[in-house]
Scaffold this motif. Structure first.
Motif, short mmCIF file in Angstrom:
data_model
loop_
_atom_site.label_atom_id
_atom_site.label_comp_id
_atom_site.label_asym_id
_atom_site.label_seq_id
_atom_site.Cartn_x
_atom_site.Cartn_y
_atom_site.Cartn_z
N ASP A 135 13.62 35.17 -11.49
CA ASP A 135 14.19 34.63 -11.54
C ASP A 135 14.22 33.75 -13.06
OD1 ASP A 135 15.91 32.23 -9.79
OD2 ASP A 135 13.94 31.43 -10.93
N THR A 187 10.27 37.44 -9.00
CA THR A 187 10.60 37.25 -7.26
C THR A 187 9.63 37.40 -6.77
OG1 THR A 187 11.96 39.13 -7.30
CG2 THR A 187 12.86 36.97 -7.57
N GLU A 188 9.32 37.45 -5.18
CA GLU A 188 8.86 38.51 -4.17
C GLU A 188 8.77 39.39 -3.96
OE1 GLU A 188 7.39 38.66 0.32
OE2 GLU A 188 8.62 36.77 -0.62
#
Length: 230
Positions: free
Chosen positions: A54, A64-65
Motif C-alpha cells: 500500500d 499489505t497482509e
C-alpha cells in the motif's frame, strides 16, 4: 507467480519496515537494494497492482497482509537454507547469506519442510534471525538491546546480527563475535568505537557495526538446556 526480483523487494520492504517501525521511503529501499529511486518506483507500482503493498504519496509504502505473508515465506526459505548450509554442508556462517539469497526463490514448500525436519525445526538461523514456522508465525523471544548502546562493564550475550553484508560478517567472524558468544564491554570511545572482550581477546568494533548486534544481559542468561532467545 512472483519473479525473484519482486520477492527481493518484498523481503527488503519487510526488513526495513520492521527495523524502522514505519512506512518505507523509496530512497531507503533504493539504498538498501543498491538501485535507483526510479527503478524502485516502477517496481512498487507493480507490487501495488498485485495488492502486495500500500502506497501513499510522500508517506512511503507498507506491506499489505498478503504481502507480509509472502515476505515471511521468503524469509522462512532463506533462513532455513542458511541453517542447512552451515550445519550440513560445512559453509561458514559468514558465507551463507548470498548463497541463500540465490536459492530462496527456487525451493518448494515441501523441500523447505524437509529441511526444517532435518534441522529439528530450528527457531533461529546462524545469525540469530528468527525463522517463521510452517504457519509463518515468528517465534517469541525475549527483549534485546543493541551492543552500541551498552556501557563499559556490561556483560552481554550476542543473540542476533542484523543486515548481514559480506564485509560486516567477515569482520565479526574474524573478531569472534557471533550468536551465543559472551562479551564484556571494556571501552566506549567518544569517536564511535566499542571495544569488547571476547573469548579470542579484545576487539574494537565501529559503532555502526555494534549497532547491528543484538544482545541480552549475561546476568539473566537462560540456564543450560533451555532454548536460546530469538
Amino acid at each position: 507467480m512472483l519473479s525473484a526480483v519482486m520477492e527481493d523487494y518484498i523481503k527488503a520492504m519487510y526488513v526495513l519496515e520492521n527495523e524502522a517501525g514505519e512506512r518505507v521511503a523509496t530512497s531507503a529501499l533504493a539504498d538498501y537494494l543498491d538501485v535507483t529511486p526510479p527503478t524502485v518506483s516502477s517496481m512498487l507500482t507493480k507490487l501495488e497492482e498485485r495488492g502486495l503493498i500500500d502506497r501513499e504519496q510522500y508517506k512511503g509504502a507498507t506491506l499489505t497482509e498478503e504481502g507480509e505473508l509472502v515476505a515471511l515465506e521468503i524469509l522462512r526459505h532463506h533462513r532455513l537454507l542458511e541453517a542447512f548450509l552451515t550445519e550440513h554442508l560445512d559453509y561458514d556462517w559468514a558465507d551463507v547469506h548470498d548463497e541463500a539469497d540465490r536459492l530462496e526463490h527456487h525451493i518448494s514448500d515441501e523441500l523447505s519442510e524437509r529441511i526444517a525436519e532435518a534441522l529439528d525445526n530450528p527457531g533461529v538461523d546462524p545469525h540469530g534471525d528468527p525463522i517463521p514456522d510452517a504457519e509463518l508465525r515468528l517465534p517469541e523471544g525475549e527483549a534485546t538491546s543493541r551492543l552500541a548502546d551498552a556501557a563499559v562493564g556490561d556483560r552481554v550475550v550476542v543473540r542476533r546480527i542484523r543486515h548481514q553484508g559480506d564485509e560486516e560478517l567477515r569482520y565479526l567472524a574474524d573478531a569472534g563475535v557471533r550468536p551465543d558468544v559472551e562479551l564484556e564491554v571494556v571501552d566506549v570511545a567518544p569517536f564511535g568505537m566499542v571495544t569488547v572482550d571476547t573469548p579470542a581477546g579484545e576487539q574494537s568494533l565501529p559503532e555502526d557495526v555494534a549497532a547491528l548486534i543484538e544482545v541480552t544481559d549475561a546476568e539473566t542468561e537462560e540456564p543450560p538446556g533451555t532454548d536460546p532467545a530469538v
